[in-house]
Design a protein around this motif. Structure first.
Motif, mmCIF file in Angstrom:
data_model
loop_
_atom_site.group_PDB
_atom_site.id
_atom_site.type_symbol
_atom_site.label_atom_id
_atom_site.label_comp_id
_atom_site.label_asym_id
_atom_site.label_seq_id
_atom_site.Cartn_x
_atom_site.Cartn_y
_atom_site.Cartn_z
ATOM 1 N N HIS A 1 -89.217 78.334 29.272
ATOM 2 C CA HIS A 1 -88.397 77.348 30.314
ATOM 3 C C HIS A 1 -88.905 76.082 30.220
ATOM 4 N N ILE A 2 -90.147 75.674 30.194
ATOM 5 C CA ILE A 2 -90.672 74.472 30.116
ATOM 6 C C ILE A 2 -90.484 73.990 28.698
ATOM 7 N N ASP A 3 -90.505 74.623 27.921
ATOM 8 C CA ASP A 3 -89.923 73.907 26.559
ATOM 9 C C ASP A 3 -88.710 73.548 26.215
ATOM 10 N N SER A 4 -87.738 74.465 27.172
ATOM 11 C CA SER A 4 -86.294 74.001 26.878
ATOM 12 C C SER A 4 -85.894 72.737 27.282
ATOM 13 N N ASP B 1 -100.178 71.740 26.092
ATOM 14 C CA ASP B 1 -99.376 72.642 26.577
ATOM 15 C C ASP B 1 -99.883 73.214 27.886
ATOM 16 N N SER B 2 -101.308 73.284 28.028
ATOM 17 C CA SER B 2 -101.845 73.829 29.301
ATOM 18 C C SER B 2 -101.610 73.028 30.292
ATOM 19 N N LYS C 1 -83.345 71.988 21.907
ATOM 20 C CA LYS C 1 -83.256 73.346 21.857
ATOM 21 C C LYS C 1 -82.919 73.857 20.328
ATOM 22 N N LEU D 1 -85.358 81.747 36.597
ATOM 23 C CA LEU D 1 -86.868 81.780 36.426
ATOM 24 C C LEU D 1 -87.508 82.098 37.743
ATOM 25 N N SER E 1 -96.666 72.816 21.371
ATOM 26 C CA SER E 1 -97.460 73.895 22.311
ATOM 27 C C SER E 1 -98.550 74.600 21.167
ATOM 28 N N ALA F 1 -105.009 77.560 33.195
ATOM 29 C CA ALA F 1 -103.708 77.702 32.489
ATOM 30 C C ALA F 1 -104.013 77.661 30.878
ATOM 31 N N ALA F 2 -105.181 76.940 30.544
ATOM 32 C CA ALA F 2 -105.546 77.089 29.068
ATOM 33 C C ALA F 2 -106.024 78.386 28.985
ATOM 34 N N HIS G 1 -91.908 89.796 39.211
ATOM 35 C CA HIS G 1 -93.062 89.828 38.806
ATOM 36 C C HIS G 1 -94.014 89.989 39.867
ATOM 37 N N LEU H 1 -103.264 80.841 28.375
ATOM 38 C CA LEU H 1 -102.473 80.609 27.107
ATOM 39 C C LEU H 1 -103.321 81.071 25.979
ATOM 40 N N LEU I 1 -93.995 87.337 31.497
ATOM 41 C CA LEU I 1 -93.632 86.374 32.388
ATOM 42 C C LEU I 1 -94.063 85.103 31.994
ATOM 43 N N LEU I 2 -95.429 85.035 31.627
ATOM 44 C CA LEU I 2 -95.853 83.739 31.051
ATOM 45 C C LEU I 2 -95.210 83.069 29.946
ATOM 46 N N LEU J 1 -97.810 73.542 31.571
ATOM 47 C CA LEU J 1 -97.880 74.633 32.428
ATOM 48 C C LEU J 1 -98.463 74.471 33.757
ATOM 49 N N ASP K 1 -91.868 83.916 29.467
ATOM 50 C CA ASP K 1 -90.505 83.218 29.855
ATOM 51 C C ASP K 1 -90.833 81.774 30.874
ATOM 52 N N ILE K 2 -91.916 81.567 31.494
ATOM 53 C CA ILE K 2 -92.097 80.353 32.090
ATOM 54 C C ILE K 2 -92.374 79.209 30.872
ATOM 55 N N LEU K 3 -93.141 79.713 29.974
ATOM 56 C CA LEU K 3 -93.201 78.584 29.023
ATOM 57 C C LEU K 3 -92.029 78.281 28.164
#
Lengths: 222, 222
Positions: free
Chosen positions: A89-92, B3-4, A96, B82, A196, A20-21, B89, A24, A82-83, B7, A85-87
């Motif tokens: 969503h996690i942040d949300s 962050d990682s 907000k 999501l 992040s 993941a790192a 994708h 990112l 896509l990445l 994720l 989008d996922i991030l």
DNA sequence: GCGACGTTTCGTTGACGGCCGCAATATCGG
DNA sequence: CCGATATTGCGGCCGTCAACGAAACGTCGC
């Protein structure tokens, strides 16, 4: 129909903190070498090599051998999107207040916010369409914002140039002016980093500032 | 760094085939009970319970205890969106290693390869436009390919019929003949399964074979 | 209250995966 | 050609986690 094995396999690529790192780190769009990613993720080169082989095989990354280096980048723009989008969503999950997907692109403002700013500057003829060179008005505007234009011109760095954003597929302002504008925005409290370290949050003060300076409204960022 | 972990944690929820199957099942928007999901995923209730607790804790699902049932659904509409983003994708990435987006559709060849084959068979009048019934030439062609046509006709299964492909929105050959052709292609080494167990890879031998038998060129698969 | 049913907790087992170090290979600079 | 740098392959160790059965818990219908 996508079966569960495919979904689990894809998610499994990101389910490891080391991988993941790495992904990112590659979100800035620039290629990294294997060794850089290994150091960034804090693992031995052999470990990183195995992870990156997995990510490439899984279609998440693309690699290119050049000499004794192996350059890695995200497979394509869709994957970068896509990445993100996922991030997002996690942040949300958390507050907000951020109304736009904004982020830094090296040292300047990228993402939707960066594109919106550049669009507004084009509209107001602060920069010219080709090459994003600053107009006389643009230089004056920068001074008004609080940028020391003379200091910028003293450096050898290109004053203003366009930078192509990964996910937006649009250009935004880069170069010395872009970096200075970004720094000013930070110093003025218009934007701030989220946890992040990559995403930006536009503050209420920033919303007001960009509205006053450029006529950028929150709606234009959605 | 922080962050990682987030994720990886989120991706980890989907990185297990059992959990992935559960989430996919919930994509229809209707609530399922714990027991239903356990049976659907093919695991013991105790195992399913643990997985679902994880998914709820991770924010992927929401649950509601009613009486002696535990109803589960996706946490919210955004999460469903999501998930669908990720799935779409995956569909476009999955066959990336292959030269064509090919896959099996039950027991026959689907995807672009399946459509290309069927198109070529139509062009050469091996099957007829309506109903995909095999012509005399088509039966002879199958024999030439190595299919035991007589054995197929001995079964009650429909010899040849069209099957609508999900993503291509085009028809391809299904039925006993489609299955036999697929089996022959595997046995002859024309196609092979990728790790994902669903996608197919067209081998060089397969490229040559289909070119010789049908005039299907790699370019027609791109 | 008493079974029947659905769900949860617990303890155990076994397999998979990440990590490292070391050795081997390939490339660059001199 | 030689030393330095970058990457890959191979074992082996260790922690994590998914799986199960058995038993406990709670709810429903009679």
């Amino acid at each position: 129909m996508v079966d569960s094995a495919a979904l689990a396999g894809f998610a499994g690529l990101l389910a490891d903190q080391t991988r993941a790192a790495m992904c990112l780190a590659l979100l800035n769009g620039k290629p990294w070498t294997m060794g850089q990613l290994a150091k960034h993720a804090g693992v031995a080169p052999s470990t990183a090599s195995a992870h990156l082989t997995l990510l490439v095989a899984g279609g998440m990354l693309a690699d290119e051998h050049k000499g004794r280096h192996r350059y890695l980048r995200l497979a394509d723009r869709k994957m970068a999107g896509l990445l993100e989008d996922i991030l997002s969503h996690i942040d949300s999950v958390e507050p907000k207040a951020a109304m736009a997907r904004a982020r830094t692109c090296y040292d300047h403002i990228g993402g939707e916010l960066g594109v919106a700013i550049s669009d507004a500057m084009l509209r107001q003829k602060l920069i010219v369409d080709s090459g994003f060179a600053l107009t006389k008005d643009g230089l004056a505007w920068l001074e008004q914002v609080g940028v020391d234009v003379a200091a910028l011109q003293a450096t050898r760095r290109t004053l203003a140039r366009p930078c192509l954003d990964w996910t937006e597929r649009r250009f935004h302002l880069a170069g010395a002016a872009g970096a200075a504008l970004c720094r000013t925005a930070f110093d003025s409290g218009w934007i701030e980093r989220t946890k992040s370290e990559r995403a930006l949050r536009l503050t209420p003060a920033g919303t007001a500032a960009f509205a006053g300076l450029l006529g950028v409204t929150p709606e234009s960022l959605s």
